[in-house]
Design an enzyme around this catalytic site. Sequence first.
Site, PDB file in Angstrom:
ATOM      1  CG  ASP A   1      -1.806   1.190   1.336  1.00  0.00           C
ATOM      2  OD1 ASP A   1      -2.394   1.574   0.308  1.00  0.00           O
ATOM      3  OD2 ASP A   1      -1.924   1.743   2.442  1.00  0.00           O
TER       4      ASP A   1
ATOM      5  CG  ASP B   1      -1.385   7.646   0.803  1.00  0.00           C
ATOM      6  OD1 ASP B   1      -0.319   8.010   0.286  1.00  0.00           O
ATOM      7  OD2 ASP B   1      -2.499   7.926   0.326  1.00  0.00           O
TER       8      ASP B   1
END
Length: 161
Positions: A8, A10
Amino acid sequence: MKKAVFLDRDGVLNKELGDYVCRFEDFKILEHNFTALKELQNRGYLLIVITNQGGLAKGWYSVEELDKMHDHLKRTYAEQGVLISEAYYCNHHPEYNGKCLCRKPGSLMLEKAVARFGIDASQSYFIGDRERDVMAGEAAGVTGILIDSDQPISEILSLIA
């Protein structure tokens, strides 16, 4: 077949701001992950970013701004000897575009990467800071690993074979 660690963005590769990172100036790479990602690469894993970017659908930032962030991310990691093979993003948001198959917890972005790079999903992992990341990984046959936002990846390296 190859193996991969899907990441992922952020809260995993860059600082979590609590909402969308809309400006390049606010995009802060988590430098404490350079060594851990280099180690995963040295173990033979491709590194691939999988990120929801619903702020595009909301009009909060442009594709050009997002491209600046991703180019900076890839370049900064490359300077540390870490190759990010690709960054996939979903530009949809359910309140603006309706449902899609690519937005996590959907698994379409992972499935595209698996097909494109010839990845063995059963030998691969998805590191994310939200339950939807783990769900997307598992839907694609990848082992999900949930971390806290901004947690050093070095703390979970023992979970990756």
